[in-house]
Design an enzyme around this catalytic site. Sequence first.
Site, mmCIF file in Angstrom:
data_model
loop_
_atom_site.group_PDB
_atom_site.id
_atom_site.type_symbol
_atom_site.label_atom_id
_atom_site.label_comp_id
_atom_site.label_asym_id
_atom_site.label_seq_id
_atom_site.Cartn_x
_atom_site.Cartn_y
_atom_site.Cartn_z
ATOM 1 N N ASP A 1 0.877 -1.185 0.000
ATOM 2 C CA ASP A 1 0.000 0.000 0.000
ATOM 3 C C ASP A 1 0.909 1.228 0.000
ATOM 4 O O ASP A 1 1.926 1.247 0.694
ATOM 5 C CB ASP A 1 -0.882 -0.006 1.263
ATOM 6 C CG ASP A 1 -2.098 0.898 1.138
ATOM 7 O OD1 ASP A 1 -3.235 0.386 1.230
ATOM 8 O OD2 ASP A 1 -1.911 2.128 0.958
ATOM 9 N N LEU B 1 -6.733 -4.592 -4.666
ATOM 10 C CA LEU B 1 -7.653 -3.563 -4.167
ATOM 11 C C LEU B 1 -7.075 -2.157 -4.270
ATOM 12 O O LEU B 1 -7.814 -1.185 -4.071
ATOM 13 C CB LEU B 1 -8.011 -3.817 -2.692
ATOM 14 C CG LEU B 1 -8.930 -4.982 -2.366
ATOM 15 C CD1 LEU B 1 -8.144 -6.278 -2.215
ATOM 16 C CD2 LEU B 1 -9.711 -4.722 -1.102
ATOM 17 N N SER C 1 -16.270 -2.535 -8.996
ATOM 18 C CA SER C 1 -17.293 -1.739 -8.315
ATOM 19 C C SER C 1 -18.631 -1.801 -9.049
ATOM 20 O O SER C 1 -18.675 -1.808 -10.288
ATOM 21 C CB SER C 1 -16.834 -0.284 -8.266
ATOM 22 O OG SER C 1 -17.884 0.541 -7.834
ATOM 23 N N TYR D 1 -13.938 7.422 -12.252
ATOM 24 C CA TYR D 1 -13.686 6.283 -11.348
ATOM 25 C C TYR D 1 -14.314 5.015 -11.920
ATOM 26 O O TYR D 1 -13.657 3.968 -12.022
ATOM 27 C CB TYR D 1 -14.259 6.582 -9.957
ATOM 28 C CG TYR D 1 -14.329 5.358 -9.057
ATOM 29 C CD1 TYR D 1 -13.173 4.814 -8.509
ATOM 30 C CD2 TYR D 1 -15.554 4.738 -8.773
ATOM 31 C CE1 TYR D 1 -13.232 3.666 -7.698
ATOM 32 C CE2 TYR D 1 -15.620 3.608 -7.973
ATOM 33 C CZ TYR D 1 -14.454 3.078 -7.439
ATOM 34 O OH TYR D 1 -14.511 1.953 -6.645
ATOM 35 N N LYS E 1 -12.542 1.485 -13.266
ATOM 36 C CA LYS E 1 -12.770 0.129 -12.728
ATOM 37 C C LYS E 1 -13.194 -0.811 -13.863
ATOM 38 O O LYS E 1 -12.794 -1.970 -13.896
ATOM 39 C CB LYS E 1 -13.841 0.150 -11.619
ATOM 40 C CG LYS E 1 -13.497 0.940 -10.375
ATOM 41 C CD LYS E 1 -12.198 0.552 -9.720
ATOM 42 C CE LYS E 1 -12.277 -0.659 -8.827
ATOM 43 N NZ LYS E 1 -11.025 -0.827 -8.022
ATOM 44 N N ASN F 1 -22.122 -0.661 -2.349
ATOM 45 C CA ASN F 1 -21.667 0.307 -1.337
ATOM 46 C C ASN F 1 -21.291 -0.390 -0.033
ATOM 47 O O ASN F 1 -22.169 -0.672 0.787
ATOM 48 C CB ASN F 1 -22.766 1.349 -1.076
ATOM 49 C CG ASN F 1 -22.844 2.367 -2.189
ATOM 50 O OD1 ASN F 1 -23.114 2.012 -3.330
ATOM 51 N ND2 ASN F 1 -22.590 3.614 -1.874
ATOM 52 N N ARG G 1 -29.399 2.931 -2.988
ATOM 53 C CA ARG G 1 -28.119 2.237 -3.083
ATOM 54 C C ARG G 1 -28.274 0.880 -2.418
ATOM 55 O O ARG G 1 -29.208 0.643 -1.645
ATOM 56 C CB ARG G 1 -27.008 3.016 -2.358
ATOM 57 C CG ARG G 1 -26.645 4.358 -2.989
ATOM 58 C CD ARG G 1 -25.975 4.198 -4.343
ATOM 59 N NE ARG G 1 -25.605 5.497 -4.939
ATOM 60 C CZ ARG G 1 -26.392 6.208 -5.742
ATOM 61 N NH1 ARG G 1 -27.610 5.774 -6.056
ATOM 62 N NH2 ARG G 1 -25.965 7.356 -6.240
HETATM 63 P P1 NAD Z 1 -9.498 2.591 0.572
HETATM 64 O O1 NAD Z 1 -9.186 3.948 0.015
HETATM 65 O O2 NAD Z 1 -9.633 2.460 2.040
HETATM 66 O O3 NAD Z 1 -8.416 1.528 0.033
HETATM 67 C C1 NAD Z 1 -7.635 1.714 -1.119
HETATM 68 C C2 NAD Z 1 -6.177 1.558 -0.699
HETATM 69 O O4 NAD Z 1 -5.342 1.650 -1.854
HETATM 70 C C3 NAD Z 1 -5.734 2.655 0.269
HETATM 71 O O5 NAD Z 1 -5.179 2.076 1.441
HETATM 72 C C4 NAD Z 1 -4.683 3.441 -0.521
HETATM 73 O O6 NAD Z 1 -3.655 3.952 0.320
HETATM 74 C C5 NAD Z 1 -4.194 2.380 -1.500
HETATM 75 N N1 NAD Z 1 -3.614 2.948 -2.713
HETATM 76 C C6 NAD Z 1 -4.073 3.990 -3.453
HETATM 77 N N2 NAD Z 1 -3.258 4.212 -4.478
HETATM 78 C C7 NAD Z 1 -2.251 3.304 -4.401
HETATM 79 C C8 NAD Z 1 -1.083 3.045 -5.174
HETATM 80 N N3 NAD Z 1 -0.781 3.788 -6.262
HETATM 81 N N4 NAD Z 1 -0.270 2.029 -4.807
HETATM 82 C C9 NAD Z 1 -0.542 1.277 -3.699
HETATM 83 N N5 NAD Z 1 -1.623 1.493 -2.924
HETATM 84 C C10 NAD Z 1 -2.470 2.489 -3.279
HETATM 85 O O7 NAD Z 1 -10.831 2.105 -0.147
HETATM 86 P P2 NAD Z 1 -11.679 0.762 0.051
HETATM 87 O O8 NAD Z 1 -13.070 1.192 0.263
HETATM 88 O O9 NAD Z 1 -11.023 -0.157 0.988
HETATM 89 O O10 NAD Z 1 -11.584 0.170 -1.434
HETATM 90 C C11 NAD Z 1 -10.752 -0.940 -1.746
HETATM 91 C C12 NAD Z 1 -11.066 -1.401 -3.153
HETATM 92 O O11 NAD Z 1 -12.430 -1.805 -3.227
HETATM 93 C C13 NAD Z 1 -10.857 -0.339 -4.227
HETATM 94 O O12 NAD Z 1 -10.314 -0.964 -5.359
HETATM 95 C C14 NAD Z 1 -12.269 0.143 -4.522
HETATM 96 O O13 NAD Z 1 -12.380 0.604 -5.843
HETATM 97 C C15 NAD Z 1 -13.058 -1.131 -4.298
HETATM 98 N N6 NAD Z 1 -14.457 -0.876 -3.951
HETATM 99 C C16 NAD Z 1 -14.781 -0.327 -2.724
HETATM 100 C C17 NAD Z 1 -16.130 -0.122 -2.416
HETATM 101 C C18 NAD Z 1 -16.574 0.480 -1.102
HETATM 102 O O14 NAD Z 1 -17.772 0.741 -0.971
HETATM 103 N N7 NAD Z 1 -15.705 0.642 -0.112
HETATM 104 C C19 NAD Z 1 -17.113 -0.410 -3.380
HETATM 105 C C20 NAD Z 1 -16.728 -0.921 -4.601
HETATM 106 C C21 NAD Z 1 -15.396 -1.175 -4.868
#
Ligand code: NAD
Length: 318
Positions: free
Chosen positions: A31, A71, A115, A139, A143, A168, A207
């Site tokens: 990360d 992720l 997503s 975004y 994805k 969500n 949602r």
């Molecule tokens: P989050 O922002 O908490 O997690 C994303 C992580 O990626 C963060 O810790 C960030 O520091 C890291 N990151 C960003 N850019 C980076 C890079 N260049 N190199 C390495 N690390 C990097 O968000 P989340 O909610 O935990 O989402 C995780 C995944 O799930 C994402 O891919 C998101 O698109 C997907 N997602 C989340 C949701 C939701 O509702 N939370 C819904 C659909 C999809």
Amino acid sequence: MNFLITGAAGFLGSKLANYLVREGHQVRGLDDLSTGDPQALSPDVLFTRGDVNDRPKLWTLLQEVDCVYHLAARVAVPESVLYPREYNAVNVGGTVSLMEAMRDVGVRRVVFISSGAVYGDQGEQPLKETAHPNPRSPYAVSKLAAEYYVRTIGDLWGIESVCLRVFNAYGPGQHLPPSHPPVIPNFLKQAMRGGTLVMHGEGQQTRDYVYVDDVVSTMIAASTAPGINHLVINVGSGIETSIRDLVRLVGETTGAKLEVLTNPRTSPGVSRMCADLSLAREKLGYQPRFSLAQGLRLTLDRDARFRVEPPTRPVNRA
Ligand code: NAD
């Protein structure tokens, strides 16, 4: 098994990593900490700070890995409208870098966390995976493009892939940036501080809110389930909830007397979202365990940011 999780210090990544090490697996986490918090990770996770586009680092981290959970991403829809190039570089470019490194090292399987946003506005609900994508933000485009890359080059290079379209997700520890906070932690925070909740539009938009532990259960199943190569699978609660109903539930959960404002001038975004879970049930044995009311209760109880200290009594001095 040996896992690499990109975005491991994030909301979903850290929950997944901690679950896997509790089950006795070897877990490496990558990360860049742009939003993630390494404190959220168990000390048993082997954590490396770095960028998902850093291929030499990926080559090292991927040695002996059986399955990658991808992720790492920039995740804020409004921010993506301002900085699409950055979203493309991380969410699409980072995915391609990871797939190339997996090919070079010979890793067999990737679970990509996509997503529900890729569907955008659609007439019919609930949304089946066969619906034609209609992304409404950079975004969502990023994805969807990453999904296509994972599946297409995965097929060409013999890497098994599955894309989970998460709707969500919410739960304790969700990142809460002041500029674009996700709706559930934002409403809980405002409610616990006796503040005002502001709904975009009239609050009719819907949602599909899914509790984090339910999402983790599908990610776990996806690392070993047979017959899912190349599939895209929805992950949600299967329940459509309007913002108005969410506000009511937040009021019931927190016991707060809420002042609610509508802002008809701001766009509510996509009007309806609800996941059809037939494929997740069939292929991953998925059955959501948490209702929204239960999930809100757990989020409130387990996240210290929503705790309001009782007012201290003035000390009586004789
Ligand atoms: P989050 O922002 O908490 O997690 C994303 C992580 O990626 C963060 O810790 C960030 O520091 C890291 N990151 C960003 N850019 C980076 C890079 N260049 N190199 C390495 N690390 C990097 O968000 P989340 O909610 O935990 O989402 C995780 C995944 O799930 C994402 O891919 C998101 O698109 C997907 N997602 C989340 C949701 C939701 O509702 N939370 C819904 C659909 C999809």
